[in-house]
Design an enzyme around this catalytic site. Structure first.
Site, PDB file in Angstrom:
ATOM      1  N   ASN A 184       8.292   9.427  14.044  1.00  0.00           N
ATOM      2  CA  ASN A 184       7.964  10.650  13.303  1.00  0.00           C
ATOM      3  C   ASN A 184       8.020  11.901  14.161  1.00  0.00           C
ATOM      4  O   ASN A 184       7.328  12.873  13.880  1.00  0.00           O
ATOM      5  CB  ASN A 184       6.580  10.529  12.630  1.00  0.00           C
ATOM      6  CG  ASN A 184       6.499   9.304  11.758  1.00  0.00           C
ATOM      7  OD1 ASN A 184       7.454   9.011  11.029  1.00  0.00           O
ATOM      8  ND2 ASN A 184       5.405   8.569  11.846  1.00  0.00           N
ATOM      9  N   ARG A 185       8.779  11.820  15.229  1.00  0.00           N
ATOM     10  CA  ARG A 185       8.928  12.969  16.150  1.00  0.00           C
ATOM     11  C   ARG A 185       7.608  13.328  16.856  1.00  0.00           C
ATOM     12  O   ARG A 185       7.452  14.408  17.406  1.00  0.00           O
ATOM     13  CB  ARG A 185       9.474  14.221  15.444  1.00  0.00           C
ATOM     14  CG  ARG A 185      10.841  14.024  14.759  1.00  0.00           C
ATOM     15  CD  ARG A 185      11.923  13.731  15.778  1.00  0.00           C
ATOM     16  NE  ARG A 185      13.263  13.758  15.232  1.00  0.00           N
ATOM     17  CZ  ARG A 185      14.000  12.664  14.934  1.00  0.00           C
ATOM     18  NH1 ARG A 185      13.490  11.447  15.120  1.00  0.00           N
ATOM     19  NH2 ARG A 185      15.223  12.786  14.466  1.00  0.00           N
TER      20      ARG A 185
END
Ligand SMILES: Cc1cc2nc3c(=O)[nH]c(=O)nc-3n(C[C@H](O)[C@H](O)[C@H](O)COP(=O)(O)O)c2cc1C
Length: 211
Positions: free
Chosen positions: A189-190
């Protein structure tokens, strides 16, 4: 805008306060050790950013040839564009990216030339062809054509036949003496793990940074 490459998640690993070492040099060495064990396609290539006389940034890849508690060493031509920029502005940033490990390392600091002895020692370990190449290439200068380069190589090869090839005066190493490190581990999710080290009054301060 259309994406040119399919989106990728970074979920291979994590890097937490429990993993990171107190000394950034030891951490750097530890990640290089991992890179060596992983037998990466390319582990020693690093982006070197410099700044020119007008304050404009420039960058290129160099190979990191050494690392110890003094800093990171690469070798180059002392009359190249990068060398001129480092003379005018002796600070640089190095960025390493290992896609297979989903890791990035950033290092910033002052840059100094390695000693002549260090440059000579490394030069003498290079294959003969690369030694001749260093004599022949007036790095970053315009040349007429490829034939000029190949002819110059053959002429030097003849000149040095049966001789040990000395290290050219205009060739040698630079050492980046770090005052900042950053270690980046890709996450889902970065929400990547990032730890920055900053040298303050002779001691290293560490912070986790938002991704
Ligand atoms: C994988 C790779 C490794 C390289 N290693 C070096 C190196 O160790 N030293 C070097 O001077 N140039 C190296 N180069 C070439 C530089 O990227 C650059 O073209 C050259 O040093 C001239 O840069 P300058 O004009 O900014 O001085 C390498 C390029 C690549 C793609």
């Amino acid at each position: 805008m259309k994406n040119i490459i399919e989106r990728k998640e970074y979920s291979r690993s994590q890097f937490t306060e429990a993993d990171i070492l107190a000394d950034p040099f030891a951490q750097f060495a530890s990640w290089f050790h991992d890179a060596a064990l992983a037998a990466l396609a390319v582990a020693d290539a690093a982006h070197l950013a410099t700044v020119d006389n007008n304050g404009h940034p420039d960058g290129r890849i160099v190979l990191l040839k050494g690392f110890d508690d003094r800093g990171l060493v690469f070798f180059t031509n002392y009359e190249s564009t990068k060398a001129a920029q480092l003379k005018a502005n002796p600070f640089a940033a190095v960025t390493i990216y290992w896609p297979e490990l989903e890791r990035q390392i950033r290092v910033r600091g002052a840059v100094e030339k390695t000693s002549r002895e260090e440059s000579q020692a490394y030069f003498s370990s290079r294959p003969r062809g690369a030694q001749i190449g260093a004599w022949v290439s007036m790095q970053s200068k315009p040349i007429k054509d490829r034939v000029t380069l190949d002819d110059a190589y053959r002429a030097k090869e003849q000149e040095f036949i049966d001789e040990e090839i000395p290290c050219p005066q205009n060739w040698g190493g630079f050492r980046l003496v770090p005052n900042n490190f950053e270690f980046w581990q890709g996450r889902d999710n970065r929400l990547h793990d990032r730890f920055a080290f900053h040298l303050k009054n002779g001691s290293w301060q560490r912070q986790r940074l938002a991704p």
